[in-house]
Write a protein that holds these residues in place. Structure first.
Motif, PDB file in Angstrom:
ATOM      1  N   GLU A   8      -8.546  -7.300   7.964  1.00 17.45           N
ATOM      2  CA  GLU A   8      -7.142  -7.638   7.718  1.00 17.45           C
ATOM      3  C   GLU A   8      -6.464  -6.446   7.054  1.00 17.45           C
ATOM      4  N   GLU A   9      -5.423  -5.950   7.671  1.00 10.28           N
ATOM      5  CA  GLU A   9      -4.756  -4.738   7.196  1.00 10.28           C
ATOM      6  C   GLU A   9      -4.196  -4.897   5.788  1.00 10.28           C
ATOM      7  N   GLU A  10      -3.881  -6.124   5.402  1.00 10.04           N
ATOM      8  CA  GLU A  10      -3.232  -6.379   4.107  1.00 10.04           C
ATOM      9  C   GLU A  10      -4.143  -6.079   2.926  1.00 10.04           C
ATOM     10  N   ARG A  62      -8.867   5.010   1.452  1.00 10.14           N
ATOM     11  CA  ARG A  62      -8.536   3.778   2.185  1.00 10.14           C
ATOM     12  C   ARG A  62      -8.741   3.962   3.679  1.00 10.14           C
ATOM     13  N   ALA A  63      -8.343   5.102   4.187  1.00 15.39           N
ATOM     14  CA  ALA A  63      -8.464   5.357   5.627  1.00 15.39           C
ATOM     15  C   ALA A  63      -9.926   5.435   6.068  1.00 15.39           C
ATOM     16  N   CYS A  96      -8.296  -4.718   1.290  1.00 16.32           N
ATOM     17  CA  CYS A  96      -9.211  -3.582   1.424  1.00 16.32           C
ATOM     18  C   CYS A  96     -10.621  -4.117   1.648  1.00 16.32           C
ATOM     19  N   THR A  97     -11.584  -3.221   1.905  1.00 19.60           N
ATOM     20  CA  THR A  97     -12.931  -3.659   2.273  1.00 19.60           C
ATOM     21  C   THR A  97     -13.787  -4.053   1.069  1.00 19.60           C
ATOM     22  N   GLU A 156      -5.231   7.806  -0.289  1.00 19.12           N
ATOM     23  CA  GLU A 156      -5.011   7.486   1.122  1.00 19.12           C
ATOM     24  C   GLU A 156      -6.255   7.776   1.955  1.00 19.12           C
ATOM     25  N   ALA A 193     -11.716   0.949   7.009  1.00 16.51           N
ATOM     26  CA  ALA A 193     -10.646   0.055   7.457  1.00 16.51           C
ATOM     27  C   ALA A 193     -11.066  -1.413   7.365  1.00 16.51           C
ATOM     28  N   TRP A 228       0.811  -1.220   0.000  1.00 13.98           N
ATOM     29  CA  TRP A 228       0.000   0.000   0.000  1.00 13.98           C
ATOM     30  C   TRP A 228       0.841   1.265   0.000  1.00 13.98           C
ATOM     31  N   LYS A 229       1.926   1.269   0.731  1.00 15.23           N
ATOM     32  CA  LYS A 229       2.805   2.442   0.741  1.00 15.23           C
ATOM     33  C   LYS A 229       3.360   2.694  -0.658  1.00 15.23           C
TER      34      LYS A 229
END
Length: 425
Positions: free
Chosen positions: A404-406, A397-398, A408-409, A394, A401, A380-381
């Motif tokens: 799983e952080e890896e 995405r924020a 997306c929804t 960004e 949330a 993602w970075k």
């Protein structure tokens, strides 16, 4: 010694501006100088614009994007427009045109030249109205040329002058019924002056005087399309083509004096006529750089015209246009806000980049490959670092949330990238 970038190219002099452009455009010294000597590439760089970071417009260079701003009598907030200038540069605009028609235009223009690293353009006829009042008929030829020279002295890099809108073009306009007549603001002012005074266009009649001023300051002449179509009904009609024929003749006269030239184009054009319009301009105007407003591919979308223009801009740029004048969601409706401006810039930049990929421009598609690599890695970075608008990506995405952080929804645990990576890597 040389007076203009074009003269330097003809003489084999590699200027500091050319050096920067050749590096940024992945072009050889010889290739760039040949295209400039032929008039196929311009570097608008007024000798008095000291803060400028030079950029090129034309064949073999990245598609450039211009941002229009400035005040009107109804919305006269110069401080707000200066904020737009700073943001436009931050958002990746290559040029800014000050279209102010009211107030202390000179002060704003000089501040623009002092602070802007991107090339700057103006339409002196707008300023003539601001300076001389709204009695168009009483403007003298001497006063009009005095305004032109003042803009050059102040450091403006390119001037939109509707020199091709002569009496012959006016006859074409009168004899061909249009739905939207003249939609060019500068063109309509000149048309009104010509009709009220029963005289020829002063910039056509005294064209050599205009060229001498441009040569003195190395100002690029952006030959305006006063009869550009303002509706798809009027696209590619006799008045538009008649003016383009005149602009082609004026282009050759400018090159004889080593004055750099761009040609301005439509406007509103249905999709199936865009490629033809690009080919006609390049043929009639001897491959001079083409600067288009959009073009907008439908007339029914006020509030969404940044999209109609991006569609047309991508087709136009992939077919020969070199410079896109952005269009915002506020087109036809109001003076754009800061958010409108951003939407317009991003839409035009996307259109221009898509066209650069289609044209096979060096380095264009590699940007997309870097993004795809990061996307495939769920990095993602890395993805954000390659976004054309990282701030918006960004924020989206924020705002949602995932568990799983890896991922997306949208897909969550069903993310195809994640599953393939687990199996294949």
């Amino acid at each position: 010694m040389y007076s203009t970038q074009m003269e330097a190219a003809k003489k084999g002099i590699f200027t500091k501006e050319m050096e920067i452009v050749a590096r940024d455009e992945n072009m050889t010294k010889e290739e760039l100088m040949e295209k400039m000597a032929q008039g196929r590439v311009v570097i608008p760089a007024n000798i008095n614009h000291k803060s400028l970071y030079p950029r090129a417009v034309g064949e073999g260079t990245k598609t450039k994007v211009n941002v229009n701003l400035g005040v009107s009598e109804d919305c006269c907030d110069y401080c707000g427009e200066m904020v737009k200038v700073q943001k436009a540069i931050e958002y990746g605009a290559d040029a800014i045109m000050d279209l102010s028609t009211f107030g202390d235009t000179k002060k704003f223009r000089r501040e623009l030249v002092e602070k802007s690293i991107v090339m700057l353009g103006t339409v002196p006829m707008y300023d003539a109205v601001a300076k001389l009042g709204k009695n168009i008929k009483e403007m003298s030829v001497e006063e009009l040329f005095r305004v032109v020279e003042e803009h050059c002295e102040d450091g403006i890099d390119f001037l939109t002058i509707h020199a091709g809108l002569n009496r012959t073009c006016v006859d074409r306009l009168k004899n061909n019924k249009r739905l939207t007549k003249i939609v060019s603001r500068g063109g309509s002012i000149l048309f009104q002056w010509m009709m009220l005074n029963d005289k020829e266009n002063p910039f056509f009649e005294h064209y050599d005087r205009l060229l001498d001023i441009c040569r003195k300051y190395d100002v690029t002449l952006s030959l305006g399309d006063g009869l550009r179509p303002g509706s798809i009904h009027d696209s590619t009609d006799a008045p538009q083509i008649q003016e383009l024929l005149i602009l082609g003749e004026l282009t050759k006269r400018a090159w004889e004096k080593d004055v750099q030239v761009m040609i301005e184009g439509p406007g509103h054009v249905p999709m199936h006529e865009i490629v033809t319009n690009m080919q006609i301009e390049k043929k009639l105007c001897h491959n001079a750089p083409f600067y288009v407003l959009g073009p907008l591919v439908t007339d029914i979308a006020p509030g969404y015209d940044h999209i109609t223009a991006a569609i047309g801009g991508a087709i136009a740029a992939s077919s020969g246009a070199d410079f896109l004048c952005y269009v915002t969601p506020a087109e036809h409706l109001r003076l754009p806000t800061l958010e409108d401006m951003k939407e317009g810039i991003m839409a035009s930049r996307i259109a221009g980049h898509a066209a650069d990929i289609a044209k096979g421009l060096k380095g264009a598609i590699e940007w997309d490959h870097r993004m795809s690599k990061f996307r495939g890695e769920l990095n993602w970075k890395g993805m954000f670092s390659e976004c054309i608008d990282p701030e918006k990506a960004e924020a989206y995405r924020a705002s949602s949330a995932p568990i799983e952080e890896e991922v997306c929804t949208m897909c969550g645990d069903l993310c195809p990238m994640k599953r393939c990576n687990e199996i294949l890597d």
